[in-house]
Scaffold this motif. Sequence first.
Motif, PDB file in Angstrom:
ATOM      1  N   ALA A 185      -7.025   2.047  -4.133  1.00  0.00           N
ATOM      2  CA  ALA A 185      -6.238   0.902  -3.675  1.00  0.00           C
ATOM      3  C   ALA A 185      -5.658   1.175  -2.284  1.00  0.00           C
ATOM      4  O   ALA A 185      -5.664   0.299  -1.415  1.00  0.00           O
ATOM      5  N   LEU A 186      -5.190   2.399  -2.066  1.00  0.00           N
ATOM      6  CA  LEU A 186      -4.671   2.758  -0.744  1.00  0.00           C
ATOM      7  C   LEU A 186      -5.777   2.704   0.306  1.00  0.00           C
ATOM      8  O   LEU A 186      -5.559   2.244   1.432  1.00  0.00           O
ATOM      9  N   ASP A 187      -6.954   3.173  -0.048  1.00  0.00           N
ATOM     10  CA  ASP A 187      -8.084   3.154   0.881  1.00  0.00           C
ATOM     11  C   ASP A 187      -8.510   1.730   1.229  1.00  0.00           C
ATOM     12  O   ASP A 187      -9.001   1.480   2.330  1.00  0.00           O
TER      13      ASP A 187
ATOM     14  N   ALA B 254      -5.836  -2.135   4.593  1.00  0.00           N
ATOM     15  CA  ALA B 254      -6.025  -1.934   6.031  1.00  0.00           C
ATOM     16  C   ALA B 254      -4.727  -1.557   6.747  1.00  0.00           C
ATOM     17  O   ALA B 254      -4.739  -1.235   7.928  1.00  0.00           O
ATOM     18  N   THR B 255      -3.609  -1.558   6.034  1.00  0.00           N
ATOM     19  CA  THR B 255      -2.319  -1.209   6.627  1.00  0.00           C
ATOM     20  C   THR B 255      -2.264   0.263   7.010  1.00  0.00           C
ATOM     21  O   THR B 255      -1.596   0.635   7.971  1.00  0.00           O
TER      22      THR B 255
ATOM     23  N   GLY C 259      -3.857  10.102   7.465  1.00  0.00           N
ATOM     24  CA  GLY C 259      -2.804  10.879   8.111  1.00  0.00           C
ATOM     25  C   GLY C 259      -1.460  10.178   8.196  1.00  0.00           C
ATOM     26  O   GLY C 259      -0.457  10.800   8.540  1.00  0.00           O
ATOM     27  N   ASP C 260      -1.424   8.875   7.887  1.00  0.00           N
ATOM     28  CA  ASP C 260      -0.146   8.148   7.883  1.00  0.00           C
ATOM     29  C   ASP C 260       0.766   8.695   6.786  1.00  0.00           C
ATOM     30  O   ASP C 260       0.303   9.166   5.752  1.00  0.00           O
ATOM     31  N   ALA C 261       2.059   8.601   7.021  1.00  0.00           N
ATOM     32  CA  ALA C 261       3.048   9.004   6.024  1.00  0.00           C
ATOM     33  C   ALA C 261       3.345   7.828   5.103  1.00  0.00           C
ATOM     34  O   ALA C 261       3.512   6.689   5.555  1.00  0.00           O
ATOM     35  N   ILE C 262       3.406   8.117   3.802  1.00  0.00           N
ATOM     36  CA  ILE C 262       3.781   7.128   2.794  1.00  0.00           C
ATOM     37  C   ILE C 262       4.864   7.766   1.928  1.00  0.00           C
ATOM     38  O   ILE C 262       4.685   8.864   1.405  1.00  0.00           O
TER      39      ILE C 262
ATOM     40  N   ALA D 224       7.260   6.701   8.069  1.00  0.00           N
ATOM     41  CA  ALA D 224       6.458   6.259   6.918  1.00  0.00           C
ATOM     42  C   ALA D 224       5.996   4.819   7.133  1.00  0.00           C
ATOM     43  O   ALA D 224       6.767   3.961   7.542  1.00  0.00           O
ATOM     44  N   LYS D 225       4.729   4.586   6.838  1.00  0.00           N
ATOM     45  CA  LYS D 225       4.138   3.251   6.995  1.00  0.00           C
ATOM     46  C   LYS D 225       4.300   2.406   5.737  1.00  0.00           C
ATOM     47  O   LYS D 225       4.039   1.212   5.746  1.00  0.00           O
ATOM     48  N   GLY D 226       4.714   3.039   4.635  1.00  0.00           N
ATOM     49  CA  GLY D 226       4.903   2.338   3.376  1.00  0.00           C
ATOM     50  C   GLY D 226       5.770   3.170   2.456  1.00  0.00           C
ATOM     51  O   GLY D 226       6.070   4.331   2.759  1.00  0.00           O
ATOM     52  N   ILE D 227       6.202   2.561   1.375  1.00  0.00           N
ATOM     53  CA  ILE D 227       7.046   3.275   0.414  1.00  0.00           C
ATOM     54  C   ILE D 227       6.749   2.767  -0.997  1.00  0.00           C
ATOM     55  O   ILE D 227       6.604   1.560  -1.218  1.00  0.00           O
TER      56      ILE D 227
END
Length: 84
Positions: A16-18, A21-22, A26-29, A74-77
């Motif tokens: 689901a994360l893959d 497109a957000t 390497g992004d922090a979640i 972080a790009k999401g939480i």
Amino acid sequence: MTLKELREQVMLVANALDQDATFSKGDAIAIDMPMTVSAVVIYLAIILAGYVVVSIADSFAVNEIATRVRVSKAKGIFTQVDFS
């Protein structure tokens, strides 16, 4: 929970994360949840999908959570709502 069930749930979240497109590899979640099976599944899925986990204690106040999200970029939480 069996190891097979754990793997299936981790793969479900990682996929689901893959698909979202957000996020870029390497992004922090961040995770702001009590230590439950769901939190472990999410933690492992974030790592498996190639992102960076930002662990935030669920006991932190709102301003402390905001500080950690800001500092980590972080790009999401992932979190949960307690209606009790």
